[in-house]
Design an enzyme around this catalytic site. Structure first.
Site, PDB file in Angstrom:
ATOM      1  CB  VAL A 284      -0.942   0.030   1.219  1.00 44.32           C
ATOM      2  CG1 VAL A 284      -1.858   1.246   1.136  1.00 44.32           C
ATOM      3  CG2 VAL A 284      -1.769  -1.244   1.276  1.00 44.32           C
ATOM      4  CG  ASN A 486      18.887  -8.934 -15.354  1.00 39.97           C
ATOM      5  OD1 ASN A 486      19.641  -9.234 -14.424  1.00 39.97           O
ATOM      6  ND2 ASN A 486      17.617  -9.271 -15.357  1.00 39.97           N
ATOM      7  N   GLY A 537       9.799   1.921   0.612  1.00 38.18           N
ATOM      8  CA  GLY A 537       9.618   2.748   1.801  1.00 38.18           C
ATOM      9  C   GLY A 537      10.872   3.537   2.144  1.00 38.18           C
TER      10      GLY A 537
END
Length: 613
Positions: A284, A486, A537
């Site tokens: 969220v 990559n 976060g």
């Protein structure tokens, strides 16, 4: 007289520079300069050095150095250093650390974890070998400012490695073919028995589009992406400009932008554990309104995070207020049932982790935290959810397991999301609501919700190099999350973002699970003009570094008066632009003027979000 003296001085300086330009005699040069300017102030030597530097050769790559380092979760990854020849001296210019593509499975079996670790170590070791040997020789004496040329060479080198790997695999398969052909087909028989036992389940499974096979990642491919990013950083350093401006110039063919916009951060504040009852929601996130500066938006997100930590305090350490409920009288009635579980830990994504029992619980927690500090969702802050629906598909049943024991078909999932957005209108972005194979349901969902929120594909854009050659491979959507991992090259990212811009897609730069401490992703997002940046976060060092870099770029652009803020969020009304089902294009058309929609304040939100039966 003074003018004549200055003229003679300039002439003598140019003659000295012309004479000593082709002679490597620094000692004699110093003696000559001392003889020329015995009575001049000391800073004249600095002015003369700046003048003579114009005649020096442009810096070229002297050598590359690759090494194995640790990423933000303690796993090995690749660092590439660039050394250039600058004024006949070797000088370290910069380094770049590329993030790993490997996903972090918190509850994986030990055998799976060991296999992933071995594969990761082998890949990084091979990448280090490529950088120190083949690429070091191949790129020597090239200008680091020639990004396109170097990226083209990197692409050709990688293509050769892919062909070599195919030849090796073909030889191995031919070598084992005789052994496998003699073995009895026991596995095949057991599979047939299982299919016979399942009965109806097998018929249901046939109606679900099978998952596309995971694209194999060539061992050592990190060397390509890491080297390309290091070259971009070296080019910016030699030009004495920030990396984001260097990327912007590359995208605009050296046309300097008068103004630049910065991507809005998708700040992950809550990670829902997959082993809890709620399976569907992975993250969220909070999105600040466009009217705020990024500094104000991130500070507001941090305030909400602090309040959420207070709400999630374990029992005995503090009170646990009830969750918000828009229907009067329900909060007291269901206080015990709605109380959130205790906080367990901070996720590798840098956000709080908790287990949830239903779809509404994490959203109500966000709403409660905002209400407690005087903020309103839908005006002061917006919501986004990452569903990662491909991770919860049960292929035996042919349905998504949104809650433990609760399954929904792809068509029913569209109804689930429509109901969710109607009850929580502050949701303005949904990431991976469906598998990329459910293209028809993506179309239906875009028509139903495209004018209300962004519908974003992340899992469908894992291979940027392949996606730029076949952009129709992604389903109909509002935007795409791009990750620099990559064999991705800077030129690939620039080319693909240009294609997405031309087709009306929103570009989002995203961090992978195994994020590195290198903050170049923020410069890439700013230079490409991405609409959002998905950093996870703010509670881990490798992610906080990127938020700090984003704030530093905002401060620099504001100081130079080249920062421009968007007027509002822009959604696309797919229902108005859609064609008949048989002729509907798979690629999103450019947005029209009348499709711009200002976000209105949310209405009342309802509790006890259910799923259609």
């Amino acid at each position: 007289m003074e003018a004549d003296a200055d003229g003679r001085l300039r002439q003598e300086t140019e003659e000295a520079a012309e004479y000593y330009r082709g002679h490597r005699v620094p000692q004699r040069m110093e003696e000559a300069l001392n003889a020329l300017f015995p009575l001049r102030p000391a800073d004249l030597y600095g002015d003369l050095a700046n003048y003579l530097s114009k005649f020096s050769k442009a810096p070229v790559i002297h050598r590359l150095a690759g090494r194995k380092v640790l990423d933000g979760v303690g796993q090995p990854t690749l660092e590439v250093e660039i050394y250039c020849t600058v004024k006949n001296c070797e000088k370290r210019i910069c380094s770049a650390i590329i993030s790993s593509h490997y996903q972090i499975h918190e509850n994986a079996l030990s055998e799976t974890t060991e296999a992933d670790e071995k594969e990761r170590n082998d890949s990084v070791s091979t990448a280090v070998e490529w950088v120190n040997e083949s690429l070091n020789t191949m790129l020597r004496d090239l200008k680091p400012t020639d990004q396109c040329e170097i990226d083209k060479m990197l692409g050709e080198f990688f293509s050769k490695k892919v062909e070599e790997n195919k030849e090796i695999q073909k030889e191995e398969e031919e070598g084992t073919l005789s052994l496998t052909s003699c073995a009895p087909p026991a596995v095949a028989c057991s599979k047939q028995k299982k299919e016979a036992k399942t009965g109806k389940k097998s018929s249901t499974e046939r109606t679900v589009p099978p998952a596309e096979p995971n694209e194999s990642v060539l061992c050592g491919s990190l060397a390509i992406g890491g080297t390309s990013l290091a070259i971009a950083k070296a080019g910016a350093s030699i030009k004495h400009i920030p990396l984001y401006l260097h990327i912007a110039l590359l995208k605009r063919s050296q046309d300097s932008p008068e103004e630049m916009t910065l991507p809005l951060p998708m700040v992950s504040l809550l990670s829902c554990e997959k082993f809890a009852k709620l399976k569907l929601v992975k993250e969220v996130m909070l999105i600040p309104p466009v009217q705020l500066s990024l500094k104000q938006g991130i500070e507001r997100a941090l305030d909400i995070q602090k309040e959420m930590m207070r709400l999630l305090e374990p029992a005995g350490k503090g009170p646990c207020p009830p969750l918000a409920d828009s229907k009067k009288g329900r909060a007291h009635k269901k206080e015990k049932k709605a109380s959130p579980p205790a906080l367990k830990r901070v996720s590798h994504l840098g956000c709080l982790t908790m287990g949830c029992d239903n779809l509404e619980q994490p959203l109500l927690l966000m709403q409660t935290a905002c209400n407690n500090i005087g903020l309103a969702l839908g005006t002061d802050m917006y919501l986004a959810i990452n569903c990662a629906a491909h991770e919860v598909m049960d292929y035996v049943k042919g349905k998504y397991e949104i809650l433990t024991g609760t399954f929904r078909s792809a068509d029913e999932m569209v109804d689930v999301y429509v109901e969710l957005v109607n009850k929580f209108p502050s949701i303005i972005a949904i990431v991976d609501p469906l598998r990329k194979e459910d293209r028809q349901q993506w179309n239906s969902m875009c028509c139903a919700l495209g004018s209300k929120c962004y519908l974003i594909a992340e899992d469908a854009a894992t291979n940027i190099s392949k996606l730029k050659t076949n952009i129709n491979n992604i389903p109909m959507c509002s935007g795409v999350v791009l990750k620099y991992v990559n064999q991705t090259k800077v030129s690939d990212l620039i080319e693909l973002s240009g294609l997405l811009d031309g087709q009306g897609h929103v570009t989002i730069l995203g961090s992978p699970d195994g994020e590195s401490p290198d903050a170049s992703l923020v410069d890439l997002a700013a230079g490409l003009g991405a609409r959002f940046i998905k950093l996870g976060g703010p509670s881990r060092g490798e992610r906080a570094t990127k938020y700090n870099r984003l704030l530093a770029i905002e401060e620099e652009l504001a100081k130079n008066r080249t920062l421009r803020y968007e007027a509002n969020f822009e959604f696309t009304d797919f229902a108005e632009e859609s064609q008949p089902e048989t002729q509907r294009p798979e690629v999103l058309p450019p947005p029209q003027e009348d499709s711009l929609r200002a976000r209105s304040a949310p209405g009342e939100q309802h509790a006890d979000l259910g799923c259609p039966k």
